[in-house]
Design an enzyme around this catalytic site. Structure first.
Site, PDB file in Angstrom:
ATOM      1  N   ARG A  66      10.372  60.713 -53.388  1.00 37.59           N
ATOM      2  CA  ARG A  66       9.224  61.582 -53.123  1.00 37.59           C
ATOM      3  C   ARG A  66       8.241  60.875 -52.193  1.00 37.59           C
ATOM      4  O   ARG A  66       7.691  61.491 -51.272  1.00 37.59           O
ATOM      5  CB  ARG A  66       8.521  61.957 -54.431  1.00 37.59           C
ATOM      6  CG  ARG A  66       9.259  62.957 -55.286  1.00 37.59           C
ATOM      7  CD  ARG A  66       8.433  63.369 -56.488  1.00 37.59           C
ATOM      8  NE  ARG A  66       7.295  64.197 -56.097  1.00 37.59           N
ATOM      9  CZ  ARG A  66       6.286  64.486 -56.915  1.00 37.59           C
ATOM     10  NH1 ARG A  66       6.259  63.996 -58.156  1.00 37.59           N
ATOM     11  NH2 ARG A  66       5.289  65.247 -56.502  1.00 37.59           N
ATOM     12  N   CYS A  85      -0.648  59.539 -57.774  1.00 32.49           N
ATOM     13  CA  CYS A  85       0.691  60.060 -58.061  1.00 32.49           C
ATOM     14  C   CYS A  85       0.747  61.456 -57.465  1.00 32.49           C
ATOM     15  O   CYS A  85       0.245  61.667 -56.359  1.00 32.49           O
ATOM     16  CB  CYS A  85       0.948  60.062 -59.570  1.00 32.49           C
ATOM     17  SG  CYS A  85      -0.304  60.966 -60.517  1.00 32.49           S
TER      18      CYS A  85
END
Length: 279
Positions: free
Chosen positions: A180, A239
Site C-alpha cells: 500500500r 497509517c
C-alpha cells in the site's frame, strides 16, 4: 511488561483482587464493521464493555476528514463516563488483532489526560491461551464523571505536518503494509501511494508470530534505525486513517521512546486535497 502493556495472567490476578479496572473490548474488522460487536456478544473478558471503532472511537466524517477522525473531547469523555472510567480507574483495552484497535483507545485516553491505561498483550488469544474464561453477559457499568483536556503535544494536523516535512523537522512513519505504501495496491482508499518524505514500517513488524509485541529492546532497535540519530520526539505516526498509527506510538512507549505524535487524518485525509503531493 511495561506500564502500557499487561499480560493475561497479571490481568487475571488484578481482576481476582478486585482492582479498580475497566476492561474495554475494542475488536473490529474494517471489512465487516459489525464483526467486533458480534464477537463481543459471543464471548468477552469478564465485565468488559464494548467500544465500536466507528461509533465510540471516532468522530463524524466530513468532506475534509480522514475515515476515522478524532471524536470531540466532549463526546469521547461522555462515552468514557458511560463505561465507568474516571480518575483512579485503570483501563485495560484489548482486541484480537495484535493490539491495533486497542491502541486507538489507549491513545485517545492519554490524549485526554487519562494516563492509567494499558493494552492486553496478545489480546483475546493470549487470554484464552493462558486458560482464562470468557463470558457472554453484557456488562452494565456504573456511570462515572469523566472530563479531559486534549494534549496538543500528542498530535499534529495536516498543515503543521506539511510545514514540518518542508522544514525536515519530523520523521513521518507510515505503518501501512509495504504494498500500500508503494502504491501497488489500495484496497480501502480511492488513491494509492504515500506522503512524500514518509518512511514505511508496517505495524506487523512490531509483533511476534503470536501477535504479542516484541521485547522492548528489539522494538527500540527497530525504531532507532528509522530515526537515524534523530530524537524520538520527531516521530509522526500515520497509517490509512489514524488507527493503526497508534499501534506504533504504543510500541514506542513500550520501548522507552515516548514523545511521538499522531497524524490523526493520515492517508485518507491527505488525499482529500488534490493539491497535496503524492509519491
Amino acid at each position: 511488561m511495561s506500564d502500557c502493556l499487561i499480560d493475561a495472567d497479571a490481568l487475571a490476578r488484578a481482576l481476582n483482587a478486585h482492582a479498580s479496572i475497566v476492561l474495554v473490548d475494542c475488536r473490529f474488522d474494517l471489512a465487516h464493521p459489525n464483526a467486533g460487536r458480534q464477537a463481543y456478544l459471543a464471548g468477552h473478558l469478564p465485565g468488559a464493555v464494548y467500544a465500536h471503532l466507528d461509533e465510540a472511537l471516532s468522530g463524524h466524517l466530513g468532506p475534509d476528514t480522514g475515515r476515522h477522525p478524532l471524536p470531540t473531547p466532549e463526546a469521547f469523555g461522555a462515552r468514557c463516563g458511560e463505561w465507568g472510567i474516571c480518575p483512579g480507574v485503570r483501563v485495560v483495552a484489548y482486541d484480537d488483532a495484535g493490539g491495533v484497535y486497542a491502541a486507538r483507545l489507549w491513545w485517545l485516553l492519554r490524549w485526554l489526560g487519562h494516563a492509567d491505561v494499558c493494552v492486553l498483550d496478545g489480546g483475546v488469544q493470549a487470554w484464552l491461551a493462558a486458560g482464562h474464561a470468557l463470558e457472554t453477559q453484557s456488562s452494565v457499568p456504573t456511570p462515572r464523571s469523566f472530563t479531559g483536556t486534549p494534549r496538543v503535544d500528542l498530535s499534529l494536523g495536516v498543515e503543521a505536518l506539511q510545514t514540518a516535512l518542508a522544514d525536515r523537522r519530523c520523521c513521518l512513519i507510515d505503518v501501512r503494509a509495504a504494498a500500500r505504501y508503494r502504491g501497488e495496491v489500495e484496497p480501502i482508499d480511492p488513491v494509492a501511494g504515500h506522503v512524500p518524505g514518509a518512511v514505511n514500517h508496517p505495524f506487523t513488524h512490531l509483533l511476534d508470530e503470536r501477535g504479542h509485541f516484541l521485547p522492548a529492546a528489539a522494538l527500540r532497535e527497530q525504531i532507532e534505525s528509522l530515526l537515524s540519530g534523530a530524537p524520538a520526539e520527531t516521530v509522526v505516526a500515520m497509517c490509512g486513517s489514524g488507527v493503526t498509527a497508534c499501534h506504533l506510538l504504543l510500541a514506542m512507549t513500550h520501548a522507552g521512546l515516548p514523545g511521538g505524535r499522531l497524524y490523526p487524518g493520515s492517508w485518507s485525509e491527505w488525499i482529500r486535497d488534490p493539491t497535496r503531493p503524492i509519491a
